[in-house]
Design a protein around this motif. Structure first.
Motif, short mmCIF file in Angstrom:
data_model
loop_
_atom_site.label_atom_id
_atom_site.label_comp_id
_atom_site.label_asym_id
_atom_site.label_seq_id
_atom_site.Cartn_x
_atom_site.Cartn_y
_atom_site.Cartn_z
N GLY A 170 0.79 -1.22 0.00
CA GLY A 170 0.00 0.00 0.00
C GLY A 170 0.83 1.28 0.00
N THR A 171 2.14 1.16 0.19
CA THR A 171 3.01 2.33 0.13
C THR A 171 3.06 2.86 -1.30
N GLN A 172 2.92 4.18 -1.45
CA GLN A 172 3.00 4.81 -2.76
C GLN A 172 4.00 5.96 -2.72
N THR A 173 4.83 6.05 -3.75
CA THR A 173 5.81 7.12 -3.85
C THR A 173 5.57 7.89 -5.14
N ASP A 174 5.43 9.20 -5.01
CA ASP A 174 5.27 10.08 -6.17
C ASP A 174 6.45 11.04 -6.23
N ILE A 175 7.14 11.05 -7.36
CA ILE A 175 8.27 11.96 -7.56
C ILE A 175 7.95 12.84 -8.77
N ARG A 176 7.98 14.16 -8.58
CA ARG A 176 7.76 15.09 -9.68
C ARG A 176 9.03 15.88 -9.94
N MET A 177 9.36 16.05 -11.22
CA MET A 177 10.58 16.75 -11.60
C MET A 177 10.25 18.06 -12.31
N THR A 178 10.97 19.12 -11.95
CA THR A 178 10.79 20.42 -12.58
C THR A 178 12.17 20.97 -12.95
N ASP A 179 12.17 22.02 -13.77
CA ASP A 179 13.41 22.66 -14.21
C ASP A 179 14.39 21.61 -14.76
N THR A 180 13.87 20.64 -15.51
CA THR A 180 14.72 19.59 -16.09
C THR A 180 15.48 20.16 -17.28
N ARG A 181 16.79 19.87 -17.33
CA ARG A 181 17.63 20.48 -18.36
C ARG A 181 18.87 19.62 -18.58
N ASP A 182 19.56 19.87 -19.69
CA ASP A 182 20.84 19.21 -19.89
C ASP A 182 21.81 19.65 -18.79
N ALA A 183 22.62 18.72 -18.30
CA ALA A 183 23.34 18.93 -17.04
C ALA A 183 24.45 19.96 -17.11
N GLY A 184 25.13 20.08 -18.23
CA GLY A 184 26.31 20.93 -18.26
C GLY A 184 27.45 20.27 -17.50
N PRO A 185 28.52 21.02 -17.18
CA PRO A 185 29.68 20.43 -16.52
C PRO A 185 29.34 19.87 -15.13
N LEU A 186 29.96 18.75 -14.78
CA LEU A 186 29.80 18.15 -13.45
C LEU A 186 30.90 18.65 -12.53
N ASN A 187 30.56 18.81 -11.24
CA ASN A 187 31.60 19.21 -10.29
C ASN A 187 32.38 17.98 -9.83
N ALA A 188 33.42 18.19 -9.05
CA ALA A 188 34.32 17.10 -8.65
C ALA A 188 33.60 16.04 -7.83
N LEU A 189 32.73 16.45 -6.91
CA LEU A 189 32.03 15.49 -6.06
C LEU A 189 31.08 14.63 -6.91
N GLU A 190 30.40 15.26 -7.87
CA GLU A 190 29.49 14.50 -8.75
C GLU A 190 30.25 13.48 -9.57
N LYS A 191 31.38 13.88 -10.12
CA LYS A 191 32.20 12.95 -10.90
C LYS A 191 32.68 11.78 -10.04
N GLN A 192 33.14 12.10 -8.84
CA GLN A 192 33.64 11.04 -7.95
C GLN A 192 32.52 10.07 -7.59
N ALA A 193 31.33 10.60 -7.25
CA ALA A 193 30.23 9.75 -6.82
C ALA A 193 29.75 8.82 -7.92
N LEU A 194 29.85 9.27 -9.18
CA LEU A 194 29.38 8.46 -10.30
C LEU A 194 30.49 7.72 -11.03
N GLY A 195 31.73 7.81 -10.48
CA GLY A 195 32.85 7.07 -11.05
C GLY A 195 33.33 7.61 -12.37
N LEU A 196 33.20 8.93 -12.55
CA LEU A 196 33.65 9.56 -13.79
C LEU A 196 35.07 10.09 -13.63
N PRO A 197 35.86 10.12 -14.70
CA PRO A 197 37.24 10.63 -14.59
C PRO A 197 37.25 12.14 -14.35
#
Length: 197
Positions: A170-197
């Protein structure tokens, strides 16, 4: 806990395969996407829904980063079937998935990358609407997943706009996204977290 993810194989049933493939082609044009999100989770055992909001980042082939900002701060990296909690220094700590989270996470990563076959292996999929305003319905094929997960709906247009997850308890989760856009450059923490060089 954020509930996310999903996978596909065989033919999409009960709807136009052309619409499903056009949606996938549209989503896969954006290899790195950012958005703001709001999440509301309703649990039959609780009188009030649990709400949170923050930012998300998806990078094709690497996974998703969910940064909860309200009412608490938490960063989760979902890569493949793994879910990690990332602290402010970028150190990753594995966290145990609730049942179904891994399948949902993998499905979302496959969908956003425009890859239908991995999703169709685990879900029956139907598509409604048009290429500019669509809804995809996912029903789990595997009995053990279906015992936990009732189904998932994704909706959107050029970008994914909403995720609705219904669990068998019976648990329900609703996620709504706004201001969705192409990401542009990633910062160092984002790259590290996702295993990017």
């Amino acid at each position: 806990m954020l509930l996310l993810g999903i996978s596909l194989n065989a033919q999409a049933q009960g709807s136009s395969p052309d619409l499903l493939h056009s949606v996938l082609a549209q989503l896969s044009q954006h290899t790195a996407v950012r958005a703001s999100f709001t999440q509301e989770r309703k649990n039959p055992a609780l009188t009030q829904p649990q709400s949170s909001s923050g930012q998300l980042l998806f990078v094709t082939g690497h996974g998703m980063l969910w940064q909860v900002q309200q009412p608490y701060q938490q960063t989760l990296a979902l890569t493949g079937s793994k879910t990690m909690s990332i602290d402010a220094t970028g150190r990753a700590q594995p966290i145990r998935n609730e049942r179904g989270v891994s399948q949902i996470s993998q499905m979302l990563q496959s969908m956003l990358a425009g890859q239908i076959d991995p999703v169709l292996r685990q879900f029956d999929v139907t598509a409604d609407g048009t290429a500019t305003q669509w809804t995809l319905h996912f029903t789990p094929k595997q009995a053990r997943v279906a015992q936990v997960l009732h189904g998932i709906e994704l909706d959107g247009g050029t970008f994914l706009q909403g995720i609705h997850i219904a669990m068998q308890d019976g648990t329900q989760t609703d996620i709504r996204m706004t201001d969705t856009r192409d990401a542009g450059p990633l910062n160092a923490l984002e790259k590290q977290a996702l295993g990017l060089p």
